[in-house]
Design an enzyme around this catalytic site. Structure first.
Site, PDB file in Angstrom:
ATOM      1  N   LYS A  60     -19.148 -31.243  15.116  1.00 27.70           N
ATOM      2  CA  LYS A  60     -18.423 -31.111  13.704  1.00 27.70           C
ATOM      3  C   LYS A  60     -17.328 -31.562  13.414  1.00 27.70           C
ATOM      4  O   LYS A  60     -17.023 -32.299  12.156  1.00 27.70           O
ATOM      5  CB  LYS A  60     -18.382 -29.526  13.287  1.00 27.70           C
ATOM      6  CG  LYS A  60     -19.637 -28.776  13.273  1.00 27.70           C
ATOM      7  CD  LYS A  60     -19.419 -27.250  12.995  1.00 27.70           C
ATOM      8  CE  LYS A  60     -20.682 -26.458  13.160  1.00 27.70           C
ATOM      9  NZ  LYS A  60     -20.618 -25.017  12.779  1.00 27.70           N
ATOM     10  N   ALA A  81     -15.137 -25.329  13.807  1.00 29.55           N
ATOM     11  CA  ALA A  81     -15.158 -24.387  14.829  1.00 29.55           C
ATOM     12  C   ALA A  81     -16.625 -23.977  14.765  1.00 29.55           C
ATOM     13  O   ALA A  81     -17.187 -24.077  13.682  1.00 29.55           O
ATOM     14  CB  ALA A  81     -14.416 -23.309  14.427  1.00 29.55           C
ATOM     15  N   ASP A  82     -17.003 -23.332  15.611  1.00 27.11           N
ATOM     16  CA  ASP A  82     -18.278 -22.504  15.850  1.00 27.11           C
ATOM     17  C   ASP A  82     -18.327 -21.218  16.386  1.00 27.11           C
ATOM     18  O   ASP A  82     -17.586 -21.168  17.499  1.00 27.11           O
ATOM     19  CB  ASP A  82     -19.466 -23.482  16.396  1.00 27.11           C
ATOM     20  CG  ASP A  82     -20.779 -22.921  15.896  1.00 27.11           C
ATOM     21  OD1 ASP A  82     -21.053 -23.285  14.718  1.00 27.11           O
ATOM     22  OD2 ASP A  82     -21.532 -22.250  16.882  1.00 27.11           O
ATOM     23  N   THR A  83     -18.937 -20.166  16.230  1.00 31.16           N
ATOM     24  CA  THR A  83     -18.916 -18.889  16.965  1.00 31.16           C
ATOM     25  C   THR A  83     -20.476 -18.472  17.040  1.00 31.16           C
ATOM     26  O   THR A  83     -21.276 -18.642  16.262  1.00 31.16           O
ATOM     27  CB  THR A  83     -18.338 -17.966  15.945  1.00 31.16           C
ATOM     28  OG1 THR A  83     -16.890 -18.108  15.515  1.00 31.16           O
ATOM     29  CG2 THR A  83     -18.428 -16.540  16.640  1.00 31.16           C
ATOM     30  N   ALA A 118     -15.478 -21.605  19.585  1.00 31.93           N
ATOM     31  CA  ALA A 118     -14.960 -22.812  20.139  1.00 31.93           C
ATOM     32  C   ALA A 118     -14.224 -23.507  18.773  1.00 31.93           C
ATOM     33  O   ALA A 118     -14.852 -23.410  17.766  1.00 31.93           O
ATOM     34  CB  ALA A 118     -16.061 -23.737  20.489  1.00 31.93           C
TER      35      ALA A 118
END
Length: 139
Positions: A60, A81-83, A118
Site C-alpha cells: 500500500k 497500514a493494515d490490521t 503493520a
C-alpha cells in the site's frame, strides 16, 4: 502544510493521525487517484498471517508513493497500514455484515487471539528502494 500522504480509506486511521497532530492528505478519494490506490488484499497461498499483514502495508505504501510520483504531486512520505485479527492461525477478515461480526465475536470470546497492525512509510524519491516498516502485536 501537509506532512505526509495517507494511503488508507480508514476513517479511524485519519482520526488517530489528527489526534497526534500529523498533517496529512488522504490519497484515497482523490478524483485523480480513483481506485488506483487499491491493492489486492487476498492472502497468498502459503503466506502466514504475519507476513500477509506486513506485505499489505508495504504494498500500500509503495503503491501510494508510485501514484504520488505519477501524478506529479509534491514529494512527501506515504504512510500505509493494515490490521488483521488472527485466531488459531487464521485471519478473520472484515465482517461482511452485522451477523458475521457477531459470529466473529462469539468465536473470539474467551479465547486467546492476536491483533497485528503493520505500518509502512515509503520515503519520497526513494519509493522503489526505501520503505520503513514496523508491526505492533497485541494478544
Amino acid at each position: 502544510m501537509t506532512d505526509i500522504y495517507l494511503a488508507s480509506r480508514s476513517p479511524r486511521r485519519q482520526e488517530l493521525l489528527r489526534q497526534i497532530g500529523v498533517r496529512f492528505e488522504p490519497l484515497a478519494g482523490r478524483a485523480d487517484v480513483g481506485d488506483a490506490i487499491d491493492i489486492d488484499e487476498r492472502q497468498l497461498a502459503g503466506e502466514t498471517a504475519a507476513t500477509h499483514v506486513e506485505r499489505l502495508a508495504h504494498d500500500k505504501a509503495r503503491n501510494g508513493a508510485r501514484l504520488v510520483a505519477q501524478l506529479g504531486l509534491p514529494p512527501r512520505p506515504v504512510l500505509a497500514a493494515d490490521t488483521v485479527v488472527i485466531l488459531d492461525g487464521e485471519i478473520l477478515g472484515k465482517p461482511a455484515d452485522a451477523e458475521e461480526a457477531r459470529r466473529f465475536l462469539r468465536r473470539l470470546s474467551g479465547r486467546a487471539h492476536e491483533v497485528r497492525t503493520a505500518i509502512a512509510l515509503a520515503l519520497p524519491d526513494r519509493a522503489s528502494a526505501q520503505v520503513l516498516q514496523a508491526t505492533s502485536i497485541s494478544t
